[in-house]
Design an enzyme around this catalytic site. Structure first.
Site, PDB file in Angstrom:
ATOM      1  N   LYS A 218     -12.593 -33.788   7.944  1.00  0.00           N
ATOM      2  CA  LYS A 218     -12.800 -33.795   9.398  1.00  0.00           C
ATOM      3  C   LYS A 218     -14.300 -33.786   9.669  1.00  0.00           C
ATOM      4  O   LYS A 218     -15.061 -33.123   8.949  1.00  0.00           O
ATOM      5  CB  LYS A 218     -12.129 -32.562  10.004  1.00  0.00           C
ATOM      6  CG  LYS A 218     -12.100 -32.539  11.533  1.00  0.00           C
ATOM      7  CD  LYS A 218     -11.329 -31.316  12.038  1.00  0.00           C
ATOM      8  CE  LYS A 218     -11.254 -31.269  13.562  1.00  0.00           C
ATOM      9  NZ  LYS A 218     -10.476 -30.095  14.037  1.00  0.00           N
TER      10      LYS A 218
ATOM     11  N   SER B  90      -6.981 -31.259  17.335  1.00  0.00           N
ATOM     12  CA  SER B  90      -8.171 -32.103  17.261  1.00  0.00           C
ATOM     13  C   SER B  90      -8.364 -32.763  15.898  1.00  0.00           C
ATOM     14  O   SER B  90      -9.164 -33.699  15.792  1.00  0.00           O
ATOM     15  CB  SER B  90      -9.416 -31.267  17.566  1.00  0.00           C
ATOM     16  OG  SER B  90      -9.592 -30.256  16.580  1.00  0.00           O
TER      17      SER B  90
ATOM     18  N   SER C 228      -5.150 -27.015  15.839  1.00  0.00           N
ATOM     19  CA  SER C 228      -5.726 -28.334  15.557  1.00  0.00           C
ATOM     20  C   SER C 228      -5.392 -28.921  14.191  1.00  0.00           C
ATOM     21  O   SER C 228      -5.704 -30.083  13.942  1.00  0.00           O
ATOM     22  CB  SER C 228      -7.245 -28.298  15.722  1.00  0.00           C
ATOM     23  OG  SER C 228      -7.573 -28.381  17.086  1.00  0.00           O
TER      24      SER C 228
END
Lengths: 471, 473
Positions: B74, B149, B173
């Site tokens: 990420k 996210s 997330s």
């Protein structure tokens, strides 16, 4: 201070701690390196970096707390949020409602007890240099930031509003500095900014509630502190006597102009939005660590002052000279000299005046100090020579013998001195007649001229003896 | 190809790490333009690292449990020299001079980061639509969001670009995009995985965790990245738990609580899937009871004060002075304002303002202070529940993957996507999302298993039961 007014002063003193590394990372904590060479992701606040508390900084903070008779308690860290370019994270990690040290005091030599509200740990900011304009941020053309200082450990020591005069403010700061140096936590160097003082000043009619205070910043020496507080109190009194009111604000001391001016007013003051620093856990000093720090603390200035006073007896224990000796850490010199039979007044004067505020003992050691004073007492060094040699030894170290030999300070023979005295008498027949007629105080006149002629090498007592043989 | 198979083959010398990485790079090249999964692909770095792994194998060394496994990171995880933007314009061009502990540990286990995955800006979002680099599409249904996210990391695994990826979970997330993309996602106990090098959103809630197709792959990855790190003061003192050794423990005799508040308001298919998961656990020998923990309903409100408050402080450093975007202006303050105005997107600005307000003098007690009390109340409520049961069961998200753009204009609707995941972040406990059941349009759903601090061992064994149950169903 004009009649009918009272000053109320509280001081906030920040001291950098003498740790090897910064408060939350392993970067060196050292003054004077090339800008931005002592930095890492943590003290630069790079995205993703996290603080890890320096245990040595905690020990030194505890040492300060214990020396100031504070309660050492479990504490927490908070974030103080505000934007400033020299603060890498745009928040400062500090302590808020639960400081590591609280509720202590510092006794001054004039008998005043100043309360210490708290002495908490926090990180220092970087250092900005503003180019162009007045050298302050608001009108600078360019600003440069050095982050070497960012993250250096600080302890902020907040006094109660217990100080009542500019002189006492200076006295408090000087005594506190001596305590900080004695703990080994700080070098106390105001000129390098490792100890910084902010003063909160208000005035009131005696017995009335506290007046509105102003905080004064940029106090870089004890002298500035004393002058700034005096100026500020006068300013406030003048304002009030003219029917005005004091506005709560932060004021900047200009040492050159000798006055304070508005930096920011209360209405513009930041809301720091303090909240618990989620990246650090509760700080709980262990009993074992506190006990260890307590055991390692040497005698504090107050204790050393009492010991020296006891040795001196009442006569010699005068305030300022004694304070200078104690705060300069020179009491060991004075004690050793007195124990060797040297006059206490001489020992205090030489320590305070030659080794006091200005340079300290430097490389001078106790045996050399005692030896110089012994020679002076025996008439083998003049006062001027003794002062010169002490200065040399403080700078360069070594033995008294070597330092005296290097200067060529040999005692004058009585023949040589007698010749000089005879010449001086011959040059001043009128004064000599009056001296012979019984005007004893003219001895000083002749000593002065002999000293001048011998460039200070003559011994005053020997000159008097020469005068007496001729009288 | 499964991460464990790749690692086994690479370690045995039967597959070259270079080939494994090239497969990943090819898969990325095939679909990245369509799906917008990776915001940066470190082609050269990954190939060089793969060649090193192959050389080590040739020398007879063991590169570790993830030898040659391509992984996605990420874009809020720092890797030395690799661009890290957090999905924001304000960090455009920034290359961290250091690597996150989790990334170092992946590298130490032989894994090969192939690039940085798209995310909601600073992890603020539930759909990967707030990224400054455009939305990511769900590989299962490209007109849908992948969740967020960590939507880029979820999509990278779902599109078979990489077998595992790291995400971060502040309010769901990892778990919510795992559910929406049909993957396993673990939100570890707070402090199990070091946050050093994870760009902070809300420091007291953030945790790094894995996303993978199977429980075994996710568990292996978590084992590698977990364990004490002296660089993170909130890191738990213990070493990493043994998870792989407990995958087959089963749930016989385990007490499981199906939590009413973790299914209420969800789509009927989601409720049905969660009940079916409860049945699967019962069938495997667990004793499942229904429980209510009403305090969990307070989670969303507390979260939307605590997380923005911390974020408002964490994101202050993006001021244009030291790195990232700078928009010049007449003085420092004007430069700060211009930089932040241009650099942050609408959702980030909204949360900074929310958090600043919640911490402000005169409002702190009513908002942030109150939220902290709610957090304590919730932790106590969880503790009472864990006196009755070992593991809690609920839905991961209230819906299947929704259409791109569907909730962009309605922040409250978007925030509700995380209503079931947020309580675990507030409590600091562990949770795992496992694919289970299908939504109304046939898209994957996930169910969530929750446990107290350091219960990962139990959670992965229960998750393995559901994984097997799903395959049988």
């Amino acid at each position: 201070m004009r009649d009918g007014w009272e000053m109320v002063i509280g001081l906030e003193v920040h001291t950098e701690l003498l740790t090897a590394s910064k408060l939350f990372c392993g970067c060196a904590n050292a003054f004077g390196a090339e800008p931005n060479t002592q930095v890492c992701p943590v003290c630069l606040g790079l995205p993703g970096s996290l603080p890890v508390l320096n245990e040595r900084a905690v020990e030194l903070a505890v040492a300060i707390g214990l020396a100031l008779h504070c309660t050492v308690a479990p504490s927490t860290f908070h974030r103080k949020n505000y934007f400033y370019p020299d603060m890498p994270k745009d928040f400062q990690i500090s302590q808020y409602d639960l400081p590591i040290n609280a509720g202590g005091y510092l006794d001054l030599s004039d008998g005043t007890r100043v309360t210490i509200e708290r002495a908490h740990l926090e990180e220092d900011t970087g250092k900005s240099t503003h180019l162009g304009g007045t050298g302050r941020l608001h009108d600078a053309e360019r600003s440069l930031v050095d982050y070497n200082r960012a993250g250096v450990p600080l302890v902020e020591i907040v006094s109660g509003p217990d100080i009542r005069s500019p002189e006492q403010a200076r006295r408090y700061a000087a005594e506190l500095r001596a305590v900080l140096v004695a703990t080994g936590a700080s070098d106390g160097r105001m000129e390098e900014g490792s100890m910084r003082v902010d003063a909160n000043v208000s005035v009131r009619r005696p017995g009335e509630p506290l007046g509105t205070r102003c905080e004064i910043k940029n106090l870089n020496s004890l002298r500035s502190l004393q002058r700034a507080v005096a100026y500020e109190a006068d300013r406030q009194v003048a304002l009030l006597e003219d029917g005005g009111r004091v506005r709560q604000e932060t004021r900047h001391w200009d040492d050159g102009l000798g006055q304070t001016s508005t930096m920011r007013v209360k209405e513009e003051a930041e809301d720091y939005r303090y909240f618990r620093e989620p990246d650090l856990t509760e700080l709980v000093p262990s009993e074992a660590m506190v006990a260890r720090v307590r055991a390692a603390l040497g005698p504090m200035p107050a204790e050393r002052r009492a010991a020296l006073t006891a040795l001196l007896g009442d006569a010699e224990a005068t305030g300022d000279v004694l304070d200078t000796v104690i705060q300069g850490g020179l009491d060991a010199f004075v004690r050793a000299a007195i124990e060797e039979g040297i006059d206490a007044g001489l020992a205090l004067a030489r320590a305070a005046n030659e080794l006091g505020d200005a340079q300290g003992a430097g490389r001078l050691d106790v045996p050399a100090f005692v030896e110089v004073l012994a020679r002076e007492s025996a008439g083998r060094l003049s006062a001027t020579q003794a002062k010169t040699v002490l200065g040399d030894l403080a700078r360069a170290g070594g033995t008294a013998d070597d330092a005296i030999a290097a200067r060529g300070f040999v005692p004058m023979s009585s023949e040589a001195l007698g010749a000089v005295v005879a010449t001086v008498i011959g040059e001043h027949p009128g004064e000599w007649s009056r001296y012979v007629a019984g005007e004893d105080k003219l001895a000083q006149f002749f000593i002065g001229h002999v000293m001048k002629a011998t460039h200070g090498q003559a011994n005053g007592q020997a000159v008097v003896a020469e005068l007496e043989t001729r009288r | 190809m499964n991460a464990l198979e790749i690692a086994a083959d690479v370690r045995a010398g039967e597959l070259s790490a270079v080939a494994a990485v090239d497969d990943a790079l090819e898969a990325i090249a095939r679909r990245n333009e369509e799906l917008n999964v990776f915001v940066h692909v470190d082609r050269e770095g990954a190939r060089a690292r793969a060649a090193e792994i192959d050389e080590r194998v040739a020398r007879g060394e063991d590169p570790g449990p993830l030898a040659g496994v391509p992984v996605g990171l990420k874009d809020n995880l720092c890797q030395t020299g690799v661009p890290t933007t957090c999905g924001s314009r304000i960090l455009a061009g920034w290359r961290p001079p250091y690597s996150a502990t989790a990334v170092e540990r992946l590298l130490g286990a032989g894994a090969i980061p192939v690039g940085k995955t798209n995310m909601d800006e600073f992890a603020m979002g539930s759909s990967t639509e707030t990224s400054a680099y455009g939305p990511t599409r769900n590989p299962v249904a490209p007109d849908r969001v992948p969740g967020g996210s960590s939507g880029g990391s979820a999509a990278a695994v779902a599109a078979a670009m990489v077998p595992v990826a790291l995400g971060s979970d502040t309010g769901g997330s990892i778990r919510q995009p795992a559910a929406l993309c049909g993957l396993v996602g673990i939100k570890p106990t707070y402090g199990l995985v070091s946050r050093y090098g994870l760009v902070a959103f809300a420091s007291s809630l953030d945790q790094i965790g894995p996303l993978a197709r199977t429980v075994a792959e996710a568990a292996t990855c978590l084992e590698v990245i977990a364990g004490h790190d002296p660089r993170d003061s909130t890191s738990l003192p213990e070493p990493a738990p043994d998870l792989r050794g407990h995958l087959d423990d089963g749930v016989a005799g385990r007490r499981v609580g199906l939590i009413r508040e973790l299914v209420e308001g969800a789509d009927p298919e989601v409720v049905a899937a969660t009940r079916a998961a409860a049945d699967a656990l019962s069938a495997a020998g667990a004793r499942v009871i229904e429980l209510s923990i009403p305090e969990l309903r307070l989670g969303l409100s507390a979260y939307y004060l605590i997380a923005p408050a911390e974020a408002s402080s964490n994101l202050a450093r993006y001021d244009g002075v030291r790195y990232g975007l700078r928009v010049d202006a007449d003085d420092v303050t004007a430069m700060n304002v211009a930089t932040r105005t241009a650099g942050f997107g609408a959702e980030v600005k909204r949360r900074i303002m929310l958090g600043t307000y919640a911490l402000s003098a005169g409002y702190y007690d009513a908002y942030y202070g109150q939220a902290l009390k709610v957090r304590t109340v919730m932790i106590e409520a969880f503790a009472r529940a864990y006196e009755q049961v070992d593991t809690l069961l609920g839905a991961t998200a209230p819906t299947e993957a929704f259409a791109l753009g569907a909730k962009v204009a309605d922040p409250m609707a978007m925030y509700l996507s995380d209503v079931f995941t947020i309580p675990t972040n507030l409590s600091g406990h562990a949770a795992i999302s496992v694919p289970f059941g299908r939504g109304a349009t046939g898209l994957p759903l996930g169910v969530q298993l929750l446990g107290p601090a350091r219960s990962e061992t139990r959670l992965v064994s229960a998750a393995a039961v559901l994984e097997a149950g799903r395959e049988e169903a």
